[in-house]
Design a protein around this motif. Structure first.
Motif, PDB file in Angstrom:
ATOM      1  N   THR A  93      -9.549   6.180   0.211  1.00 51.06           N
ATOM      2  CA  THR A  93      -9.652   7.677   0.321  1.00 51.06           C
ATOM      3  C   THR A  93      -8.257   8.104  -0.509  1.00 51.06           C
ATOM      4  O   THR A  93      -7.470   8.196  -0.017  1.00 51.06           O
ATOM      5  CB  THR A  93      -9.790   8.633   1.534  1.00 51.06           C
ATOM      6  N   ILE A  94      -8.461   9.176  -1.432  1.00 58.36           N
ATOM      7  CA  ILE A  94      -7.970   9.622  -2.871  1.00 58.36           C
ATOM      8  C   ILE A  94      -7.668  11.215  -2.446  1.00 58.36           C
ATOM      9  O   ILE A  94      -9.465  11.222  -2.996  1.00 58.36           O
ATOM     10  CB  ILE A  94      -7.908   8.540  -3.489  1.00 58.36           C
ATOM     11  N   THR A  95      -7.036  11.682  -2.505  1.00 61.37           N
ATOM     12  CA  THR A  95      -7.225  12.974  -2.659  1.00 61.37           C
ATOM     13  C   THR A  95      -6.269  13.728  -3.755  1.00 61.37           C
ATOM     14  O   THR A  95      -4.869  12.371  -4.054  1.00 61.37           O
ATOM     15  CB  THR A  95      -6.904  13.858  -1.226  1.00 61.37           C
ATOM     16  N   PHE A  96      -5.971  14.675  -4.436  1.00 62.77           N
ATOM     17  CA  PHE A  96      -5.039  14.619  -5.275  1.00 62.77           C
ATOM     18  C   PHE A  96      -4.817  16.137  -5.604  1.00 62.77           C
ATOM     19  O   PHE A  96      -6.262  16.676  -5.485  1.00 62.77           O
ATOM     20  CB  PHE A  96      -6.124  14.114  -7.058  1.00 62.77           C
ATOM     21  N   ASP A  97      -3.666  16.300  -6.034  1.00 63.21           N
ATOM     22  CA  ASP A  97      -3.663  17.759  -5.894  1.00 63.21           C
ATOM     23  C   ASP A  97      -3.419  18.569  -7.546  1.00 63.21           C
ATOM     24  O   ASP A  97      -2.073  18.197  -7.876  1.00 63.21           O
ATOM     25  CB  ASP A  97      -2.265  18.346  -4.905  1.00 63.21           C
TER      26      ASP A  97
ATOM     27  N   GLU B 201      -5.520   5.919   3.015  1.00 58.45           N
ATOM     28  CA  GLU B 201      -5.141   7.281   2.307  1.00 58.45           C
ATOM     29  C   GLU B 201      -4.704   6.979   1.788  1.00 58.45           C
ATOM     30  O   GLU B 201      -3.127   6.796   1.939  1.00 58.45           O
ATOM     31  CB  GLU B 201      -5.728   8.007   3.176  1.00 58.45           C
ATOM     32  N   LEU B 202      -4.850   7.578   0.537  1.00 58.26           N
ATOM     33  CA  LEU B 202      -3.554   8.034  -0.743  1.00 58.26           C
ATOM     34  C   LEU B 202      -3.811   9.617  -1.459  1.00 58.26           C
ATOM     35  O   LEU B 202      -4.259  10.083  -1.643  1.00 58.26           O
ATOM     36  CB  LEU B 202      -3.765   7.033  -1.456  1.00 58.26           C
ATOM     37  N   HIS B 203      -1.898  10.422  -1.093  1.00 56.18           N
ATOM     38  CA  HIS B 203      -2.264  11.984  -1.833  1.00 56.18           C
ATOM     39  C   HIS B 203      -1.353  11.321  -2.500  1.00 56.18           C
ATOM     40  O   HIS B 203      -0.464  11.080  -2.796  1.00 56.18           O
ATOM     41  CB  HIS B 203      -2.195  12.765  -1.078  1.00 56.18           C
ATOM     42  N   LEU B 204      -1.957  11.999  -3.787  1.00 49.22           N
ATOM     43  CA  LEU B 204      -1.161  12.231  -5.054  1.00 49.22           C
ATOM     44  C   LEU B 204      -1.158  13.686  -5.290  1.00 49.22           C
ATOM     45  O   LEU B 204      -1.308  14.535  -5.631  1.00 49.22           O
ATOM     46  CB  LEU B 204      -2.658  11.535  -6.819  1.00 49.22           C
ATOM     47  N   GLY B 205       0.651  14.037  -6.185  1.00 45.00           N
ATOM     48  CA  GLY B 205       0.952  15.220  -6.220  1.00 45.00           C
ATOM     49  C   GLY B 205       0.808  15.459  -7.817  1.00 45.00           C
ATOM     50  O   GLY B 205       1.213  14.639  -8.631  1.00 45.00           O
ATOM     51  N   SER B 206       0.926  17.070  -7.783  1.00 45.16           N
ATOM     52  CA  SER B 206       0.976  17.356  -9.796  1.00 45.16           C
ATOM     53  C   SER B 206       1.999  16.433 -10.504  1.00 45.16           C
ATOM     54  O   SER B 206       1.637  16.079 -11.539  1.00 45.16           O
ATOM     55  CB  SER B 206       0.644  18.532  -9.329  1.00 45.16           C
TER      56      SER B 206
END
Length: 63
Positions: free
Chosen positions: A40-44, A11-16
């Motif tokens: 799985t990538i999430t993007f803020d 999982e990878l979460h990218l911040g703004s």
């Protein structure tokens, strides 16, 4: 930026802010490309408008 660590991530979460401002934005884009197939990538997208000087470029980068 060392993208080898991301290669092992599920999982990878990218911040703004890092995705919108250089020099981080280019590094984050490379990280995203190397992780896209396996993680799985999430993007803020929450970014303060005052930080973005070129809204067209920021929107195109987020797409």
């Amino acid at each position: 930026m060392d993208t080898e660590l991301a290669g092992a991530a599920d999982e990878l979460h990218l911040g703004s802010v890092a995705t919108a401002l250089e020099p981080g934005a280019s590094n984050v884009a490379r990280l995203l490309e190397t992780s896209r197939a396996a993680a799985t990538i999430t993007f803020d997208l929450n970014i303060r408008p005052a930080l973005i000087h070129d809204s067209v470029a920021a929107q195109s980068r987020a797409a």
